[in-house]
Write an enzyme that holds these catalytic residues in place. Sequence first.
Site, PDB file in Angstrom:
ATOM      1  N   ARG A 162       0.805  -1.223   0.000  1.00  0.00           N
ATOM      2  CA  ARG A 162       0.000   0.000   0.000  1.00  0.00           C
ATOM      3  C   ARG A 162       0.842   1.280   0.000  1.00  0.00           C
ATOM      4  O   ARG A 162       0.627   2.179  -0.829  1.00  0.00           O
ATOM      5  CB  ARG A 162      -0.915   0.030   1.249  1.00  0.00           C
ATOM      6  CG  ARG A 162      -2.131  -0.835   1.142  1.00  0.00           C
ATOM      7  CD  ARG A 162      -2.488  -1.408   2.506  1.00  0.00           C
ATOM      8  NE  ARG A 162      -1.504  -2.421   2.827  1.00  0.00           N
ATOM      9  CZ  ARG A 162      -1.679  -3.723   2.567  1.00  0.00           C
ATOM     10  NH1 ARG A 162      -2.821  -4.126   2.103  1.00  0.00           N
ATOM     11  NH2 ARG A 162      -0.726  -4.591   2.809  1.00  0.00           N
ATOM     12  N   THR A 163       1.777   1.389   0.923  1.00  0.00           N
ATOM     13  CA  THR A 163       2.492   2.661   1.102  1.00  0.00           C
ATOM     14  C   THR A 163       3.336   2.989  -0.123  1.00  0.00           C
ATOM     15  O   THR A 163       3.289   4.105  -0.657  1.00  0.00           O
ATOM     16  CB  THR A 163       3.386   2.580   2.357  1.00  0.00           C
ATOM     17  OG1 THR A 163       2.595   2.075   3.428  1.00  0.00           O
ATOM     18  CG2 THR A 163       3.940   3.935   2.729  1.00  0.00           C
TER      19      THR A 163
ATOM     20  N   LYS B 244      26.007  -4.759  -0.887  1.00  0.00           N
ATOM     21  CA  LYS B 244      27.479  -4.827  -0.980  1.00  0.00           C
ATOM     22  C   LYS B 244      28.123  -4.119   0.202  1.00  0.00           C
ATOM     23  O   LYS B 244      29.332  -3.915   0.223  1.00  0.00           O
ATOM     24  CB  LYS B 244      27.947  -4.177  -2.284  1.00  0.00           C
ATOM     25  CG  LYS B 244      27.414  -4.843  -3.537  1.00  0.00           C
ATOM     26  CD  LYS B 244      27.969  -4.138  -4.773  1.00  0.00           C
ATOM     27  CE  LYS B 244      26.949  -4.064  -5.880  1.00  0.00           C
ATOM     28  NZ  LYS B 244      27.276  -3.045  -6.869  1.00  0.00           N
TER      29      LYS B 244
ATOM     30  N   ARG C 269      11.425   3.693   3.842  1.00  0.00           N
ATOM     31  CA  ARG C 269      10.931   2.721   4.829  1.00  0.00           C
ATOM     32  C   ARG C 269      12.133   1.884   5.250  1.00  0.00           C
ATOM     33  O   ARG C 269      12.868   1.372   4.404  1.00  0.00           O
ATOM     34  CB  ARG C 269       9.837   1.830   4.251  1.00  0.00           C
ATOM     35  CG  ARG C 269       9.500   0.670   5.176  1.00  0.00           C
ATOM     36  CD  ARG C 269       8.284  -0.104   4.750  1.00  0.00           C
ATOM     37  NE  ARG C 269       7.071   0.645   5.021  1.00  0.00           N
ATOM     38  CZ  ARG C 269       5.849   0.121   4.932  1.00  0.00           C
ATOM     39  NH1 ARG C 269       5.695  -1.150   4.588  1.00  0.00           N
ATOM     40  NH2 ARG C 269       4.782   0.845   5.180  1.00  0.00           N
TER      41      ARG C 269
ATOM     42  N   HIS D 267       4.625   5.803  11.568  1.00  0.00           N
ATOM     43  CA  HIS D 267       4.215   5.669  10.154  1.00  0.00           C
ATOM     44  C   HIS D 267       3.237   6.838   9.936  1.00  0.00           C
ATOM     45  O   HIS D 267       2.027   6.650   9.877  1.00  0.00           O
ATOM     46  CB  HIS D 267       3.543   4.315   9.962  1.00  0.00           C
ATOM     47  CG  HIS D 267       3.297   3.905   8.539  1.00  0.00           C
ATOM     48  ND1 HIS D 267       3.429   4.764   7.466  1.00  0.00           N
ATOM     49  CD2 HIS D 267       2.913   2.713   8.012  1.00  0.00           C
ATOM     50  CE1 HIS D 267       3.140   4.110   6.349  1.00  0.00           C
ATOM     51  NE2 HIS D 267       2.821   2.868   6.660  1.00  0.00           N
TER      52      HIS D 267
HETATM   53  N1   CP Z   1      -0.278   0.010   5.892  1.00  0.00           N
HETATM   54  C1   CP Z   1       0.916  -0.298   5.337  1.00  0.00           C
HETATM   55  O1   CP Z   1       1.957   0.300   5.697  1.00  0.00           O
HETATM   56  O2   CP Z   1       0.867  -1.261   4.390  1.00  0.00           O
HETATM   57  P1   CP Z   1       2.111  -1.732   3.511  1.00  0.00           P
HETATM   58  O3   CP Z   1       3.085  -2.410   4.457  1.00  0.00           O
HETATM   59  O4   CP Z   1       1.563  -2.661   2.474  1.00  0.00           O
HETATM   60  O5   CP Z   1       2.742  -0.501   2.926  1.00  0.00           O
END
Ligand code: CP
Length: 310
Positions: free
Chosen positions: A59-60, A87, A109, A137
């Site tokens: 999603r993100t 590496k 991320r 998040h």
């Molecule tokens: N909600 C969320 O962060 O989903 P993903 O891990 O799929 O990005």
Amino acid sequence: MHRFDHKHILSMEDLSREDISLILQTAESFKEISSRPIKKVPTLRGKTIISLFFEPSTRTRLSFEIAAKRMSADTFSIAASTSSAVKGETLVDTAKNLTAMQPDIIIIRHSFSGSPNLLAKHISASIINAGDGTHEHPSQGLLDLMTVTEQKGDIKGLKVAIIGDIAHSRVAHSDIIGFTKMGANVHIYGPSTLIPPGIENLGATVCCSLQEALQDADVVMTLRIQKERQKDPLFPSLREYASFFGVNRRIMEAAKPDALVMHPGPINRGVELDPDIADSTCSVILDQVTNGVAVRMALLYLIIGGGDKT
Ligand code: CP
């Protein structure tokens, strides 16, 4: 009109109530673009956005990319497994090298809590935190706020129950901070091994039972067990977890009749949430995903945009 003067989006903690309201209003105004036959505006033409994901995401990652493309930015993504991190290149060196190619925003991320803050100190591009370890998040917290605002009109005074693995969930942290900041009463419940000490300091009330957490709740946020962040077993079995902490139709009777069921995804059906409820009319889980694109368009726009957004 409130002026948004953040270069980075690192945490919900950094955002004021006014910042959050502006982001949600901006996201609402952008949402309509995604239902046009031609889903594209020129707002970020000539801007370069890099996604750097060291952990899996559906999603993100995709919604940031869709958001950027709908605003005509040039987008590039790099996964840890195919980058020179394998590496031995450090995160800061990787980011410095990406910055040498002059992106406007780097979206990251990473499993290390605080990695976006580290990059923000060392490189000149704007940084957006797309989830850092167990810390935060923020864009997920914002899309959750947008979804509840759309459904309920106002967040102030709502009872929001957050159920599950609070200790390892960066979504839980951003949600507790965001919903509390906007005036909701946040109640949390989960196995005692998954409730971090001191979580009350973020403004949440820790409940003693699922019934207590859900009683008269307006919003029920269910969370995935973050097995990837748990070294030792923290509860006996998934079957026991589902029977004591899983949200199902029977326990939902404690919540208000018009309560919303939410989940940041991915769902482990039948563990933290019964499919029966996940797919019911009280579920706004897919609305959360739709709003994820609008919120991320708003964040990109507020950081590097300007001019006429249509
Ligand atoms: N909600 C969320 O962060 O989903 P993903 O891990 O799929 O990005």
